[in-house]
Design a protein around this motif. Sequence first.
Motif, PDB file in Angstrom:
ATOM      1  N   ILE A  58       6.302  24.634  -6.609  1.00  9.84           N
ATOM      2  CA  ILE A  58       6.553  26.053  -6.337  1.00  9.84           C
ATOM      3  C   ILE A  58       7.156  26.228  -4.951  1.00  9.84           C
ATOM      4  CG2 ILE A  58       5.433  28.288  -5.980  1.00  9.84           C
ATOM      5  CD1 ILE A  58       3.445  27.517  -8.155  1.00  9.84           C
ATOM      6  N   TYR A  59       6.576  25.535  -3.945  1.00 10.44           N
ATOM      7  CA  TYR A  59       7.132  25.653  -2.601  1.00 10.44           C
ATOM      8  C   TYR A  59       8.535  25.051  -2.533  1.00 10.44           C
ATOM      9  CZ  TYR A  59       7.735  25.334   2.415  1.00 10.44           C
ATOM     10  OH  TYR A  59       8.246  25.461   3.688  1.00 10.44           O
ATOM     11  N   PHE A  60       8.752  23.970  -3.253  1.00  7.48           N
ATOM     12  CA  PHE A  60      10.076  23.343  -3.282  1.00  7.48           C
ATOM     13  C   PHE A  60      11.123  24.319  -3.809  1.00  7.48           C
ATOM     14  CE2 PHE A  60      12.655  19.540  -5.036  1.00  7.48           C
ATOM     15  CZ  PHE A  60      13.425  19.519  -3.885  1.00  7.48           C
ATOM     16  N   LEU A  61      10.797  25.052  -4.862  1.00  6.43           N
ATOM     17  CA  LEU A  61      11.714  26.037  -5.424  1.00  6.43           C
ATOM     18  C   LEU A  61      11.935  27.204  -4.460  1.00  6.43           C
ATOM     19  CD1 LEU A  61      10.392  26.117  -9.103  1.00  6.43           C
ATOM     20  CD2 LEU A  61      12.527  25.082  -8.299  1.00  6.43           C
ATOM     21  N   LEU A  62      10.856  27.669  -3.830  1.00  7.60           N
ATOM     22  CA  LEU A  62      10.988  28.789  -2.892  1.00  7.60           C
ATOM     23  C   LEU A  62      11.789  28.399  -1.654  1.00  7.60           C
ATOM     24  CD1 LEU A  62       7.383  30.307  -3.072  1.00  7.60           C
ATOM     25  CD2 LEU A  62       9.471  31.172  -4.158  1.00  7.60           C
ATOM     26  N   GLU A  63      11.570  27.186  -1.159  1.00  5.97           N
ATOM     27  CA  GLU A  63      12.310  26.736   0.008  1.00  5.97           C
ATOM     28  C   GLU A  63      13.785  26.527  -0.325  1.00  5.97           C
ATOM     29  OE1 GLU A  63      11.798  23.378   3.509  1.00  5.97           O
ATOM     30  OE2 GLU A  63      11.394  22.823   1.431  1.00  5.97           O
ATOM     31  N   SER A  64      14.068  26.034  -1.528  1.00  5.42           N
ATOM     32  CA  SER A  64      15.460  25.823  -1.917  1.00  5.42           C
ATOM     33  C   SER A  64      16.209  27.129  -2.064  1.00  5.42           C
ATOM     34  CB  SER A  64      15.521  25.043  -3.240  1.00  5.42           C
ATOM     35  OG  SER A  64      14.873  23.798  -3.117  1.00  5.42           O
ATOM     36  N   SER A  65      15.524  28.168  -2.513  1.00  3.56           N
ATOM     37  CA  SER A  65      16.170  29.481  -2.649  1.00  3.56           C
ATOM     38  C   SER A  65      16.106  30.297  -1.370  1.00  3.56           C
ATOM     39  CB  SER A  65      15.518  30.257  -3.798  1.00  3.56           C
ATOM     40  OG  SER A  65      14.122  30.391  -3.571  1.00  3.56           O
ATOM     41  N   ARG A  66      15.635  29.714  -0.275  1.00  3.12           N
ATOM     42  CA  ARG A  66      15.555  30.356   1.039  1.00  3.12           C
ATOM     43  C   ARG A  66      14.642  31.579   1.031  1.00  3.12           C
ATOM     44  NH1 ARG A  66      17.575  26.189   1.306  1.00  3.12           N
ATOM     45  NH2 ARG A  66      19.468  25.519   2.364  1.00  3.12           N
ATOM     46  N   LEU A  78      11.118  31.199   1.264  1.00  5.34           N
ATOM     47  CA  LEU A  78       9.970  30.884   2.113  1.00  5.34           C
ATOM     48  C   LEU A  78      10.223  29.574   2.835  1.00  5.34           C
ATOM     49  CD1 LEU A  78       7.010  31.461   2.977  1.00  5.34           C
ATOM     50  CD2 LEU A  78       6.289  30.161   0.967  1.00  5.34           C
ATOM     51  N   GLU A  79       9.961  29.575   4.151  1.00 10.21           N
ATOM     52  CA  GLU A  79      10.029  28.357   4.963  1.00 10.21           C
ATOM     53  C   GLU A  79       8.862  28.376   5.934  1.00 10.21           C
ATOM     54  OE1 GLU A  79      13.746  27.713   6.858  1.00 10.21           O
ATOM     55  OE2 GLU A  79      14.919  27.744   5.003  1.00 10.21           O
ATOM     56  N   ASN A  80       7.892  27.504   5.695  1.00  6.71           N
ATOM     57  CA  ASN A  80       6.694  27.450   6.511  1.00  6.71           C
ATOM     58  C   ASN A  80       6.304  25.997   6.717  1.00  6.71           C
ATOM     59  OD1 ASN A  80       3.816  27.431   7.238  1.00  6.71           O
ATOM     60  ND2 ASN A  80       3.895  29.638   6.855  1.00  6.71           N
ATOM     61  N   PRO A  81       6.333  25.490   7.955  1.00  7.68           N
ATOM     62  CA  PRO A  81       6.006  24.071   8.188  1.00  7.68           C
ATOM     63  C   PRO A  81       4.596  23.694   7.743  1.00  7.68           C
ATOM     64  CG  PRO A  81       7.089  25.018  10.108  1.00  7.68           C
ATOM     65  CD  PRO A  81       6.777  26.158   9.190  1.00  7.68           C
ATOM     66  N   ALA A  82       3.628  24.579   7.940  1.00  4.45           N
ATOM     67  CA  ALA A  82       2.248  24.259   7.555  1.00  4.45           C
ATOM     68  C   ALA A  82       2.127  24.144   6.035  1.00  4.45           C
ATOM     69  CB  ALA A  82       1.297  25.330   8.092  1.00  4.45           C
ATOM     70  N   LEU A  83       2.702  25.100   5.293  1.00  4.89           N
ATOM     71  CA  LEU A  83       2.679  25.030   3.832  1.00  4.89           C
ATOM     72  C   LEU A  83       3.449  23.817   3.333  1.00  4.89           C
ATOM     73  CD1 LEU A  83       3.123  28.739   2.675  1.00  4.89           C
ATOM     74  CD2 LEU A  83       1.100  27.284   2.443  1.00  4.89           C
ATOM     75  N   SER A  84       4.547  23.505   3.994  1.00  2.01           N
ATOM     76  CA  SER A  84       5.329  22.338   3.604  1.00  2.01           C
ATOM     77  C   SER A  84       4.512  21.066   3.755  1.00  2.01           C
ATOM     78  CB  SER A  84       6.596  22.266   4.457  1.00  2.01           C
ATOM     79  OG  SER A  84       7.349  21.131   4.130  1.00  2.01           O
ATOM     80  N   PHE A  85       3.798  20.939   4.870  1.00  2.63           N
ATOM     81  CA  PHE A  85       2.978  19.759   5.098  1.00  2.63           C
ATOM     82  C   PHE A  85       1.850  19.665   4.076  1.00  2.63           C
ATOM     83  CE2 PHE A  85      -0.717  17.701   6.948  1.00  2.63           C
ATOM     84  CZ  PHE A  85      -0.199  16.519   7.431  1.00  2.63           C
ATOM     85  N   LEU A  86       1.140  20.775   3.862  1.00  4.18           N
ATOM     86  CA  LEU A  86      -0.025  20.751   2.975  1.00  4.18           C
ATOM     87  C   LEU A  86       0.368  20.480   1.530  1.00  4.18           C
ATOM     88  CD1 LEU A  86      -2.084  23.743   4.440  1.00  4.18           C
ATOM     89  CD2 LEU A  86      -2.542  21.304   4.696  1.00  4.18           C
ATOM     90  N   THR A  87       1.429  21.136   1.048  1.00  2.00           N
ATOM     91  CA  THR A  87       1.837  20.928  -0.343  1.00  2.00           C
ATOM     92  C   THR A  87       2.387  19.523  -0.561  1.00  2.00           C
ATOM     93  OG1 THR A  87       3.993  21.927   0.164  1.00  2.00           O
ATOM     94  CG2 THR A  87       2.295  23.365  -0.750  1.00  2.00           C
ATOM     95  N   THR A  88       3.127  19.012   0.419  1.00  2.00           N
ATOM     96  CA  THR A  88       3.696  17.673   0.280  1.00  2.00           C
ATOM     97  C   THR A  88       2.608  16.616   0.205  1.00  2.00           C
ATOM     98  OG1 THR A  88       5.705  18.322   1.447  1.00  2.00           O
ATOM     99  CG2 THR A  88       5.224  15.974   1.338  1.00  2.00           C
ATOM    100  N   TRP A  89       1.662  16.657   1.118  1.00  2.00           N
ATOM    101  CA  TRP A  89       0.638  15.614   1.152  1.00  2.00           C
ATOM    102  C   TRP A  89      -0.465  15.849   0.137  1.00  2.00           C
ATOM    103  CZ3 TRP A  89       1.569  11.130   3.249  1.00  2.00           C
ATOM    104  CH2 TRP A  89       2.617  11.055   4.168  1.00  2.00           C
ATOM    105  N   LEU A  90      -0.600  17.080  -0.359  1.00  2.00           N
ATOM    106  CA  LEU A  90      -1.482  17.310  -1.501  1.00  2.00           C
ATOM    107  C   LEU A  90      -0.914  16.626  -2.736  1.00  2.00           C
ATOM    108  CD1 LEU A  90      -4.004  18.822  -2.598  1.00  2.00           C
ATOM    109  CD2 LEU A  90      -2.459  20.714  -3.177  1.00  2.00           C
ATOM    110  N   ALA A  91       0.396  16.702  -2.910  1.00  2.00           N
ATOM    111  CA  ALA A  91       1.030  16.022  -4.046  1.00  2.00           C
ATOM    112  C   ALA A  91       0.936  14.507  -3.897  1.00  2.00           C
ATOM    113  CB  ALA A  91       2.490  16.463  -4.157  1.00  2.00           C
ATOM    114  N   ILE A  92       1.138  14.003  -2.686  1.00  2.00           N
ATOM    115  CA  ILE A  92       1.059  12.557  -2.471  1.00  2.00           C
ATOM    116  C   ILE A  92      -0.366  12.048  -2.677  1.00  2.00           C
ATOM    117  CG2 ILE A  92       1.310  10.754  -0.702  1.00  2.00           C
ATOM    118  CD1 ILE A  92       3.686  12.272   0.392  1.00  2.00           C
ATOM    119  N   SER A  93      -1.368  12.890  -2.422  1.00  2.00           N
ATOM    120  CA  SER A  93      -2.758  12.460  -2.623  1.00  2.00           C
ATOM    121  C   SER A  93      -3.068  12.149  -4.077  1.00  2.00           C
ATOM    122  CB  SER A  93      -3.716  13.550  -2.124  1.00  2.00           C
ATOM    123  OG  SER A  93      -3.633  14.711  -2.944  1.00  2.00           O
ATOM    124  N   ASN A  94      -2.226  12.595  -4.998  1.00  2.00           N
ATOM    125  CA  ASN A  94      -2.433  12.264  -6.406  1.00  2.00           C
ATOM    126  C   ASN A  94      -2.370  10.759  -6.651  1.00  2.00           C
ATOM    127  OD1 ASN A  94      -2.390  13.140  -9.404  1.00  2.00           O
ATOM    128  ND2 ASN A  94      -0.619  11.793  -9.213  1.00  2.00           N
TER     129      ASN A  94
END
Length: 347
Positions: A269-277, A279-295
Amino acid sequence: SSSVTNISEHLSCPLGFGHYNAVDICILETVIIVLLTFLIIVGNLTVIFVFHCAPLLHHYTTNYFIQTMAYADLFVGVSCLVPTLSLLHYSTGFHESLTCQVFGYIISVLKSISMACLACISVDRYLTITKPLSYNQLVTPCRLRICISLIWIYSCLIFLPSFFGWGKPGYHGDIFEWCATSWLTNAYFTSFIVCLLYAPAAFVICFTYFHIFKICRQHTKNISDRRARFPNHEGGAAGETGHSPDRRYAMVLFRITSVFYVLWLPYIIYFLLESSRVLENPALSFLTTWLAISNSFCNCLIYSLSNSVFRLGLRRLSETICSSCMCSKDRDVRDPKPRKRANSCSI
């Protein structure tokens, strides 16, 4: 040229925790990434060793896909050492832009392999339940190896356009400054990835598991009706034991798949929002990215807790390790005795 350096000297912390006791590192971010890296590597190494030490796990062909996922997740943990070293200001010997691109590409390819393996696992379970008589002719070892090879090739090819300036492959670059500020996402490339990877995998998984549980529920209903009509008939119990392992195994794989998409949904969801400009938030980017990697760690955890055969193999592996440690201790205890005899003889 001065903007392209080795690992960034002015590192911005996405969660805002840094510069602690004159140490210019991101404290909380470093702890999270180091902990995830350790858990991913140790967990997937355990899964790989258990699969090699437990022959009963090779009864299901889906375990070959599980092993492929374990190797891919292990490489995810190893590649996570790159942002860990960058946070600790260890130079990789490459420019930050190249390091960021290669790391983002590798992470995206490895997670694509996990997603494709989950889709193949659901198809394999679907064929097991819907075509039990012709399953061995449809799923052969040769076709299985070809399928796994195609997964690796397809995952490597689908993210290659990112190297030619067409969008970001999927890693938001929360640690690498160049990745966060200079390498921007592209709405067309994101749509390309969603249409060729995320959406087909999700559709296949939803379709197959819906029919799997529908068939299992219908089979359970038939058994209940048969027992109600013939209370002393033993055929129902035999039929139930024949299909209950498939249902339990399907539940294990369904849990792995569900956790995968639960952890990856915020990232997508964040990837889609960031690509469409939007939403851009470094904290959300970090949390969503490493939450996915934790899988990459959650896969081995769920499988070890849900599969009784895997737990048995893990127990045998731990017993083997403990027995080898005890043997080494016994040898250390027995070693001094011949030394004393040798000394007495020499004296």
